[in-house]
Design a protein around this motif. Structure first.
Motif, PDB file in Angstrom:
ATOM      1  N   LEU A  74     -11.916   5.920  -0.489  1.00  0.00           N
ATOM      2  CA  LEU A  74     -10.898   4.973  -0.036  1.00  0.00           C
ATOM      3  C   LEU A  74     -11.164   4.550   1.407  1.00  0.00           C
ATOM      4  O   LEU A  74     -11.037   3.373   1.751  1.00  0.00           O
ATOM      5  CB  LEU A  74      -9.502   5.576  -0.172  1.00  0.00           C
ATOM      6  N   TYR A  82       0.833  -1.207   0.000  1.00  0.00           N
ATOM      7  CA  TYR A  82       0.000   0.000   0.000  1.00  0.00           C
ATOM      8  C   TYR A  82       0.861   1.247   0.000  1.00  0.00           C
ATOM      9  O   TYR A  82       1.933   1.265   0.616  1.00  0.00           O
ATOM     10  CB  TYR A  82      -0.883   0.046   1.241  1.00  0.00           C
ATOM     11  N   ALA A 124      -2.527   5.284   2.171  1.00  0.00           N
ATOM     12  CA  ALA A 124      -3.441   4.154   2.334  1.00  0.00           C
ATOM     13  C   ALA A 124      -3.051   3.300   3.531  1.00  0.00           C
ATOM     14  O   ALA A 124      -3.912   2.778   4.245  1.00  0.00           O
ATOM     15  CB  ALA A 124      -3.462   3.309   1.068  1.00  0.00           C
TER      16      ALA A 124
END
Length: 136
Positions: free
Chosen positions: A113, A36, A40
């Protein structure tokens, strides 16, 4: 399906590889999360903290149909936590003016997200607690 010979019922429940399979899935999850991006990864950490807080018997995350309003509220809490952290970081960095449209678009992408990471974490925890059906 009938058996010609005696077959004890408790033998059906023995699956020595059951926990090994879960261990392999967890290892795979950790490997994929190591790829990631930095933002994130920080979001994932905050999502896991929030899910740890909600991980108790009778929590709405284990309901058959989780409440969408409560999930939105959890996402807003995570977003607020990220904004507090980013404000601390922005005090360290120099002030730059950016286009508001790009900032708004980035905020929408960040919200999406957060939703995706939260729902994925909830799904993982629900499956770990036996909410998922195994067809294999």
């Amino acid at each position: 399906m009938y058996q010609d010979s005696f077959y004890p019922f408790y033998r059906n429940f023995q699956d020595p590889l059951f926990w090994e399979e879960e261990r392999l899935q967890e290892r795979e999850n950790r490997l994929m999360r190591s790829f990631y991006p930095k933002t994130a990864l920080e979001l994932q950490r905050k999502v896991e903290e929030e899910c740890d807080r909600l991980d108790y018997p009778g929590s709405f995350i284990y309901d058959e149909y989780p409440d969408k309003f409560m999930m939105e509220q959890v996402c807003r809490r995570i977003r607020g936590s990220m904004e507090r952290d980013s404000m601390e970081m922005s005090q360290i960095r120099d002030d730059r003016r950016e286009d508001r449209r790009n900032d708004r678009r980035d905020n929408n992408l960040l919200d999406e997200l957060i939703h995706v990471l939260l729902f994925q974490e909830m799904r993982r925890r629900r499956c770990r607690h036996g909410r998922c059906r195994r067809y294999f």
